[in-house]
Design a protein around this motif. Structure first.
Motif, PDB file in Angstrom:
ATOM      1  N   ALA A  24       0.874  -1.040  -0.034  1.00  0.00           N
ATOM      2  CA  ALA A  24      -0.056   0.171  -0.111  1.00  0.00           C
ATOM      3  C   ALA A  24       0.833   1.230  -0.064  1.00  0.00           C
ATOM      4  O   ALA A  24       0.588   2.174  -0.800  1.00  0.00           O
ATOM      5  CB  ALA A  24      -0.905  -0.146   0.988  1.00  0.00           C
ATOM      6  N   ALA A  25       1.949   1.135   0.854  1.00  0.00           N
ATOM      7  CA  ALA A  25       3.028   2.399   0.737  1.00  0.00           C
ATOM      8  C   ALA A  25       3.596   2.620  -0.787  1.00  0.00           C
ATOM      9  O   ALA A  25       3.680   3.667  -0.890  1.00  0.00           O
ATOM     10  CB  ALA A  25       3.785   1.991   1.895  1.00  0.00           C
ATOM     11  N   ALA A  26       3.923   1.633  -1.233  1.00  0.00           N
ATOM     12  CA  ALA A  26       4.284   1.691  -2.754  1.00  0.00           C
ATOM     13  C   ALA A  26       3.393   2.191  -3.563  1.00  0.00           C
ATOM     14  O   ALA A  26       3.608   3.128  -4.244  1.00  0.00           O
ATOM     15  CB  ALA A  26       4.806   0.284  -3.256  1.00  0.00           C
ATOM     16  N   ASN A  27       2.184   2.037  -3.457  1.00  0.00           N
ATOM     17  CA  ASN A  27       0.893   2.404  -4.299  1.00  0.00           C
ATOM     18  C   ASN A  27       1.057   3.857  -4.290  1.00  0.00           C
ATOM     19  O   ASN A  27       0.822   4.783  -5.039  1.00  0.00           O
ATOM     20  CB  ASN A  27      -0.131   1.664  -4.144  1.00  0.00           C
ATOM     21  CG  ASN A  27      -0.130   0.318  -4.671  1.00  0.00           C
ATOM     22  OD1 ASN A  27       0.700   0.071  -5.730  1.00  0.00           O
ATOM     23  ND2 ASN A  27      -1.009  -0.531  -3.966  1.00  0.00           N
ATOM     24  N   GLU A  28       0.877   4.354  -2.701  1.00  0.00           N
ATOM     25  CA  GLU A  28       0.926   5.691  -2.459  1.00  0.00           C
ATOM     26  C   GLU A  28       1.907   6.477  -2.952  1.00  0.00           C
ATOM     27  O   GLU A  28       1.864   7.689  -3.397  1.00  0.00           O
ATOM     28  CB  GLU A  28       0.669   5.983  -1.030  1.00  0.00           C
ATOM     29  CG  GLU A  28       0.550   7.198  -0.572  1.00  0.00           C
ATOM     30  CD  GLU A  28       0.155   7.466   0.887  1.00  0.00           C
ATOM     31  OE1 GLU A  28       1.224   7.979   1.676  1.00  0.00           O
ATOM     32  OE2 GLU A  28      -0.783   6.962   1.546  1.00  0.00           O
ATOM     33  N   LEU A  29       3.217   6.198  -2.881  1.00  0.00           N
ATOM     34  CA  LEU A  29       4.499   6.842  -3.306  1.00  0.00           C
ATOM     35  C   LEU A  29       4.639   6.409  -4.801  1.00  0.00           C
ATOM     36  O   LEU A  29       5.758   7.076  -5.137  1.00  0.00           O
ATOM     37  CB  LEU A  29       5.749   6.494  -2.509  1.00  0.00           C
ATOM     38  CG  LEU A  29       5.316   6.593  -1.069  1.00  0.00           C
ATOM     39  CD1 LEU A  29       6.484   5.882  -0.062  1.00  0.00           C
ATOM     40  CD2 LEU A  29       5.276   8.093  -0.831  1.00  0.00           C
ATOM     41  N   HIS A  30       4.079   5.722  -5.634  1.00  0.00           N
ATOM     42  CA  HIS A  30       4.184   5.488  -6.867  1.00  0.00           C
ATOM     43  C   HIS A  30       5.711   4.793  -7.050  1.00  0.00           C
ATOM     44  O   HIS A  30       6.423   5.176  -8.054  1.00  0.00           O
ATOM     45  CB  HIS A  30       4.121   6.841  -7.786  1.00  0.00           C
ATOM     46  CG  HIS A  30       2.714   7.346  -7.483  1.00  0.00           C
ATOM     47  ND1 HIS A  30       1.566   6.865  -8.011  1.00  0.00           N
ATOM     48  CD2 HIS A  30       2.491   8.530  -7.106  1.00  0.00           C
ATOM     49  CE1 HIS A  30       0.447   7.681  -7.663  1.00  0.00           C
ATOM     50  NE2 HIS A  30       0.878   8.723  -6.964  1.00  0.00           N
ATOM     51  N   VAL A  31       5.898   3.852  -6.232  1.00  0.00           N
ATOM     52  CA  VAL A  31       7.329   3.176  -6.330  1.00  0.00           C
ATOM     53  C   VAL A  31       6.880   1.705  -6.372  1.00  0.00           C
ATOM     54  O   VAL A  31       5.714   1.341  -5.968  1.00  0.00           O
ATOM     55  CB  VAL A  31       8.389   3.605  -5.424  1.00  0.00           C
ATOM     56  CG1 VAL A  31       8.545   4.936  -5.713  1.00  0.00           C
ATOM     57  CG2 VAL A  31       7.830   3.396  -4.091  1.00  0.00           C
ATOM     58  N   THR A  32       7.940   1.032  -6.256  1.00  0.00           N
ATOM     59  CA  THR A  32       7.851  -0.912  -6.142  1.00  0.00           C
ATOM     60  C   THR A  32       7.799  -0.881  -4.750  1.00  0.00           C
ATOM     61  O   THR A  32       8.224  -0.354  -3.769  1.00  0.00           O
ATOM     62  CB  THR A  32       8.674  -1.442  -7.160  1.00  0.00           C
ATOM     63  OG1 THR A  32       9.948  -1.250  -6.416  1.00  0.00           O
ATOM     64  CG2 THR A  32       8.925  -0.883  -8.512  1.00  0.00           C
ATOM     65  N   GLN A  33       7.252  -2.116  -4.597  1.00  0.00           N
ATOM     66  CA  GLN A  33       7.205  -2.686  -3.228  1.00  0.00           C
ATOM     67  C   GLN A  33       8.536  -2.968  -2.943  1.00  0.00           C
ATOM     68  O   GLN A  33       8.767  -2.805  -1.269  1.00  0.00           O
ATOM     69  CB  GLN A  33       6.178  -3.905  -3.044  1.00  0.00           C
ATOM     70  CG  GLN A  33       5.934  -4.400  -1.664  1.00  0.00           C
ATOM     71  CD  GLN A  33       6.485  -5.865  -1.583  1.00  0.00           C
ATOM     72  OE1 GLN A  33       7.261  -6.187  -2.053  1.00  0.00           O
ATOM     73  NE2 GLN A  33       6.187  -6.337  -0.350  1.00  0.00           N
TER      74      GLN A  33
END
Length: 311
Positions: A24-33
């Motif tokens: 979820a953090a990756a989706n919010e920051l537009h980066v990979t997990q």
């Protein structure tokens, strides 16, 4: 300044700690997990402490991670405030409150104008939510819930509802008791009077999805039961159930505080000597780290005053 941790790693940590999910953090920051996971490891190496416990399908903050997250979030809020002042924008404090749908539409929102008159600098955001309060995964500052506190037992109609996902560090302020009242429109009662529990068999019972077993428990408490072939209507919210009762479609079973707010003129007739208490109460839930924030403190004081007047 040399002691500052890598800022990219801090952003990744804050998002992962708030959402309790690297994905979820990756989706919010537009980066990979994997990028989020790598940045968190960099931060852990910099600090010399583990911040997360990595489980099979989820992550949890360690005790040090929990403490660090609270400080990091406060620092981010200070940075955001600094930008507002720098750009000359008038600062308005945001306040997000998760509220059960019936309480929101029938009790809280009609009163909010009273709060805004004296608190023009606070933007109150009401979010309707029927689930248990989860302050980790949402941006809520407070929540209004109904139920019983952990470890307490009370007599009354069972609720079967969990108020919070995690009680660690939560403050619970009592608003008002929870009690259910059966009611119908006066003209329906005149056609088919309801003086005994058995008289309910000739009426349509209005159920509400948010508390689907309410009629079963209420009838059991009063020595009755739902009859075979009993007519029924199911509504998704209490406001709909009350409107159906107002239309003469049947008998609704709703919290008395909502019935009084919906029908202050008393057009709906309360049956069987009024409300039957449940095993819970309505509470205002607030995380400890936000309890003394100025907007939270002012809204809590106002809300508790409104609840005292109601009681």
């Amino acid at each position: 300044m040399n002691k500052l941790p890598p800022l990219t790693a801090l952003r990744a940590f804050e998002a992962a700690a708030r959402l309790l999910s690297f994905t979820a953090a990756a989706n919010e920051l537009h980066v990979t997990q994997s990028a989020v996971s790598r940045q968190v490891r960099i931060l852990e190496q910099h600090l010399g402490h583990k911040l997360f416990v990595r489980l099979t399908r989820r992550i949890e903050l360690t005790m040090r991670g929990e403490s660090y997250f609270l400080k990091v979030r406060q620092a981010f809020e200070i940075i955001c405030d600094a930008e507002l002042h720098l750009n000359g924008r008038k600062q308005r404090a945001p306040l997000s409150v998760a509220v059960l749908p019936g309480v929101a539409s029938l009790w809280l929102i009609p009163r909010l104008e009273l709060f805004w008159r004296e608190n023009r600098n606070i933007d109150v955001r009401i979010v309707v939510d029927t689930g248990a309060a989860d302050f980790r995964r949402t941006q809520m500052d407070m929540a209004i819930q109904v139920g019983a506190l952990p470890g307490t037992r009370a007599k009354g109609l069972p609720l079967g509802k969990r108020m919070a996902v995690d009680w660690h560090g939560l403050h619970a302020d009592v608003l008002f008791p929870d009690a259910l009242v059966a009611l119908c429109h006066a003209r329906l009662w005149r056609r088919h009077p309801v003086r005994e529990i058995s008289d309910l068999g000739q009426h349509c019972l209005i159920h509400t999805a948010i508390r689907p077993d309410a009629w079963v428990h209420w009838l059991r408490e009063h020595g009755g039961r739902i009859g075979v072939g009993q007519k029924a209507i199911e509504c998704s919210q209490y406001a709909m159930a009350l409107q159906a009762a107002m239309n003469g479609e049947g008998i609704a079973l709703v919290p008395s505080v909502l019935a009084d707010s919906f029908d202050p003129e008393g057009r709906l007739r309360r049956l069987f000597n009024g409300p039957t208490p449940s095993a819970g109460q309505y509470y205002l839930l607030t995380p400890a780290d936000r309890y003394e924030d100025a907007p939270v403190r002012r809204f809590r004081s106002w809300l508790l005053t409104q609840a005292r007047e109601l009681r």
